[in-house]
Design an enzyme around this catalytic site. Sequence first.
Site: not given
Ligand code: SDX
Length: 437
Positions: A314, A372
């Site tokens: 998140h 989720d």
């Molecule tokens: C919702 O914003 C909100 O409030 C949204 C929400 C709401 O109520 O409105 O809470 C609802 O959208 C919840 C989130 C649902 N999405 C998912 O579950 C999809 C999986 N999650 C990711 O796509 C991700 O965690 C996000 C999009 C939610 C957040 O992404 P960020 O903040 O841009 O973080 P990032 O992608 O920069 O990740 C940081 C690191 C990265 O690795 P490095 O580059 O540091 O090596 O963490 C990794 C990412 O690759 N990472 C994950 C991951 N989420 C982040 N790796 C594997 N699986 C994941 N789910």
Amino acid sequence: MMTPSDIKATLAFSDGSPSMELPIYKGSIGPDVIDIRKLYAQTGKFTYDPGFLSTASCNSTITYIDGDKGELLYRGYPIEQLAVNCDYLETCYLLLYGELPNASQKEAFNQRVMRHTMVNEQMQFFLRGFRRDAHPMAVMTGLVGALSAFYHDSTDVHNPEHREIAAIRLIAKMPTLVAMAYKYTVGQPYIYPKNDLSYAGNFMRMMFATPCEEYKPNEVLVRAMDRIFTLHADHEQNASTSTVRLCGSSGTNPFAAIAAGVACLWGPAHGGANEACLEMLGDIQQMGGVAKIGEFIGKVKDKNSGVKLMGFGHRVYKNYDPRAKLMRETCYEVLNELGLQDDPLFKLAMELEKIALEDEYFVARKLYPNVDFYSGIVQRAIGIPVPLFTAIFALARTVGWIAQLNEMIGDPEYKIGRPRQLFVGAKSRNVTPLAQR
Ligand code: SDX
């Protein structure tokens, strides 16, 4: 209330350009903000923050999230207390008007909402234009936008009465539209709302009843549905809420602005994650279930795989999403009620969560289950088809979108949102005549 801080920020440039003092404002809780509104006028420079990792787009009194503590407050009330002590319409009242209703206010609000649950009979003809296998979010994006065509008496977003009636109409009609989108895909007749039922009970009946027999709602499932709505009602300046604010800032009507929010929520990185999470659990199950979790986690860690652990991570929560905990409890209640305690996907999800939370990759990146992760399992158990999960998220989030839109429009300081850019493209050049290209 934004309170000027005694502390100022000074921006200095190493090339001797004049430095600039930037005011800092404090909120009631949470991080302070550095006011950069005069930065471009005084320095000719923009700030740069794609993805808005360090940018506050507004000041708000509606929802507060502390990502480190895993805390979520709607108008100051912890989500844990609202989910247990209130129902969704009380939460809607709170988000819209800032205070919880007393008994008579609650009754009056419920009556107002339930009196707007029907949609114009013409709306059903929009559905006929869609394929029967259209994704419900494609249908919802169309239907919500189409509401603008029916309610000309509540489309002036600058008129407080219009904003109020549009809010009631949207909250009241979203369940009807989602149920219609579902019935269309299964080829069953639409079920009209029944106003003597609760908000969630009415939705369940419109979803699962048929004209052939009386529908008897299961109160445990109805309560679970209502709690799912409450847990998804609002969440600060997330992508879809920011979309609604930016869209609404042009002065467009509330229905069009909410339709923009529906479209944004559909994405798998946002509201579409619940559907993607259930598909992910299904894939792991296909691979061999719990025994294959390690192999799947290995793919997630391999950047080249493009595989993410859906329902994890998140932008704000760097601790457990409080909604995920409540959703897991709801999941347990529903599975117990239905005698599905041994549901393989629920067991798989809990084992996956356990393994991920002990794995350095996730610990180092502070990746925890979000709202989720369990919502898909409980909705599937209730009988909601997977493609409809995000439409239900949109149904529940509509009140948050409206509250945030109305807060922005009601702020005398608000302006149309118009970000700038860092241009890295071609400098001015002359067109070469076609014959010479
Ligand atoms: C919702 O914003 C909100 O409030 C949204 C929400 C709401 O109520 O409105 O809470 C609802 O959208 C919840 C989130 C649902 N999405 C998912 O579950 C999809 C999986 N999650 C990711 O796509 C991700 O965690 C996000 C999009 C939610 C957040 O992404 P960020 O903040 O841009 O973080 P990032 O992608 O920069 O990740 C940081 C690191 C990265 O690795 P490095 O580059 O540091 O090596 O963490 C990794 C990412 O690759 N990472 C994950 C991951 N989420 C982040 N790796 C594997 N699986 C994941 N789910």
